[in-house]
Design an enzyme around this catalytic site. Structure first.
Site, PDB file in Angstrom:
ATOM      1  N   GLU A   1      34.613  -5.397  -1.875  1.00 34.74           N
ATOM      2  CA  GLU A   1      33.097  -6.606  -2.081  1.00 34.74           C
ATOM      3  C   GLU A   1      33.241  -7.242  -2.732  1.00 34.74           C
ATOM      4  OE1 GLU A   1      28.603  -5.985  -0.686  1.00 34.74           O
ATOM      5  OE2 GLU A   1      29.477  -4.389  -1.081  1.00 34.74           O
TER       6      GLU A   1
ATOM      7  N   CYS B   1      24.616  -8.120   0.027  1.00 33.71           N
ATOM      8  CA  CYS B   1      25.624  -7.450   0.926  1.00 33.71           C
ATOM      9  C   CYS B   1      26.234  -8.111   2.718  1.00 33.71           C
ATOM     10  CB  CYS B   1      25.444  -6.107   1.452  1.00 33.71           C
ATOM     11  SG  CYS B   1      23.376  -5.833   2.038  1.00 33.71           S
TER      12      CYS B   1
ATOM     13  N   GLU C   1      22.142   1.712   4.305  1.00 29.86           N
ATOM     14  CA  GLU C   1      22.613   0.386   4.269  1.00 29.86           C
ATOM     15  C   GLU C   1      23.346   0.370   3.166  1.00 29.86           C
ATOM     16  OE1 GLU C   1      22.773  -3.317   3.377  1.00 29.86           O
ATOM     17  OE2 GLU C   1      21.438  -3.185   2.857  1.00 29.86           O
TER      18      GLU C   1
END
Length: 496
Positions: free
Chosen positions: A397, A299, A265
């Site tokens: 990110e 996230c 993940e």
């Protein structure tokens, strides 16, 4: 300037943080061969604990303890596992305030925000998977056998699972990984991040109090060498990792040597598609505040806001006004919404990304951007409009309180912008047109699509969560999250 009550933080650390240690086979280990880590309070920058670090020796002992405990836990009646996990979930509910109290000190999560939801989520996930423990079934296929065999399947645990836990929400990461592993009959070795060991220690203490046998859950906080030792250990049957793609690639390369299965993940760069048919009074505050929650360290947060052109400038101004009002400060203050980042490295990295966007013309700054004078690791919440979708600001990110806003004209353009990224964790749609929603959901490249979501929509234990692309593979949550920790054995029995 951000003012933090240093004395209050010191007092709370002494009162609320579990004693730093490793937990191997139910025994506390206060010295690790990996040395010690200076844990600094994110809000003050001051050292508040020395955390023993595991090396290969402690990882080896933890794996041995987990393998020994598997002989007990894996053979236990499923109904007994359910009973113990249900008791564990009840104890977590009894200690919700303790989980919340750890958060501001461990990783700077605000006590009045994300921290308050941590304990309830952990309890809910544990309760959910406790209920699965005695409902794992195989299948019988005798009717399809050409040889009149009796054919059936058995769902079995892997054995020992290595869990490498993220630092930004360690409690939720534990809850998404460990309860399904245990419900399936596996034992676990957990490697928390060195910066966030305390939540895992409370978690394992409550498991032991619930009667879960020693060695079923082991905690070996460590650096990269401990992670390498865990991934490469022949006694580990599967690895579950939450973190970034770069680390995942190294884990995958190591696991490939023994063809060890992995579950990843990873990160995200989630697009939030905002159409003109929405109620802006209700939707815009959500879009602005949720992107900044947990100081942007999530996230699946919707950090790219794509706005239909007829409402674009109005939305930009509304978002800037809302973000300007979000309180930044001491995470122990219940009124604070945006606290510090996890450490100085994260603060500098995020600020450098903001500075680069400003100097490189990635977008138009509409709020924030300036540096904050503080001993802690604070960054001003920042909003850019007219963001170039190929810029680093839109493609990388940030993992900080930075929101990028970009206009679109048509549904096709919105989908193209949303999918124009290597990531594929989550996507969001804000629209009251159900026909549009049904058209767009299949076209968005994401593991999960949230439509007109409410607060904290990403943590339901009943819904599988995970990504595509460099956001990873495998799922956490729902029956799919249980199946990650089960392998199916086929059996054929011929006529005697």
């Amino acid at each position: 300037m951000v003012t933090v009550d240093v004395k209050l933080h010191q007092d709370r650390a002494e009162r609320d943080l579990p004693r730093p240690r490793l937990v191997i086979g139910g025994k506390d280990v206060t010295d690790g061969s990996g040395g010690a880590y200076e844990h600094r309070n994110p809000a003050t920058g001051l050292v508040q604990a020395y955390v023993p670090l595991a090396g290969a020796a402690e990882v080896d002992r933890a794996v041995a303890a987990a393998r020994g405990a598997f002989e007990v836990w894996g053979r236990m009646r499923p109904a007994e596992r359910r009973r113990l996990l249900t008791r564990f979930a009840g104890l977590i509910r009894d200690h919700i305030e303790d989980f919340a109290a750890i958060c501001p000190l461990e990783n700077g999560v605000c006590i009045g925000g994300w921290a308050s939801s941590v304990g309830p989520h952990v309890a809910e996930w544990t309760e959910y998977y406790a209920g699965w423990a005695d409902k794992i079934e195989g299948m019988v296929g005798a009717a399809y056998s050409p040889h009149e065999n009796v054919e059936y399947t058995i769902a079995e645990p892997y054995g020992v699972i290595g869990h490498i836990i993220t630092w930004n929400s360690p409690a939720l990461s534990l809850a998404m990984k460990v309860p399904p592993s245990l419900a399936a009959g596996n034992t676990v070795v957990i490697k928390p991040a060195e910066s966030t060991p305390f939540t895992a220690l409370l978690f394992v203490d409550l498991a032991h109090e619930a009667g879960i046998p020693e060695g079923v859950i082991n905690v070996v906080t460590g650096l990269g060498d401990a992670g390498e030792a865990l991934v490469s250990h022949p006694g580990i049957d599967k690895i579950s990792f939450t973190g970034g793609p770069a680390t995942a690639r190294r884990i995958m390369a190591t696991a490939a040597r023994s063809l060890k299965p992995v579950l990843f993940e990873l990160g995200g760069k989630s697009a939030n598609l905002l159409f003109a048919d929405t109620d802006l009074d209700a939707v815009v505050p959500y879009c602005a505040a949720f992107a900044m929650s947990n100081t942007g360290q999530g996230c699946a947060l919707p950090t790219r806001l794509l706005v239909e052109r007829p409402i674009y400038e109005e939305v930009v101004q509304r978002v800037a006004g809302i973000v300007a009002q979000l309180p930044v400060g001491d995470p122990l203050d219940p009124t604070t919404y945006i606290g510090p980042l996890i450490n100085a490295t994260a603060r500098d990295r995020v600020q450098n990304m903001i500075d680069k966007a400003l100097s490189g013309g990635a977008g138009r700054l509409v709020h924030g951007g300036e540096r904050i004078d503080s001993e802690g690791y604070f960054v001003t919440p920042t909003v850019f409009a007219d963001v170039d979708n190929r810029s680093d600001l839109a493609q990388q990110e940030v993992f900080g309180p930075v929101l990028a806003i970009t206009p679109f004209g048509t549904e096709d353009e919105a989908v193209a912008l949303a999918n124009d990224t290597e990531y594929g964790l989550s996507a969001y749609i804000q629209s009251r047109d159900i026909g549009r929603v049904n058209r767009l959901v299949p076209r968005l490249k994401a593991g999960t699509v949230y439509v007109n979501p409410g607060p904290n929509p990403i943590t339901s234990p009943t819904t599988p969560f995970g990504g595509v692309g460099i956001s990873g593979f495998g799922r956490e949550g729902g029956r799919a999250g249980l199946d990650e920790f089960i392998h199916v054995k086929g059996v054929g029995v011929g006529r005697v």
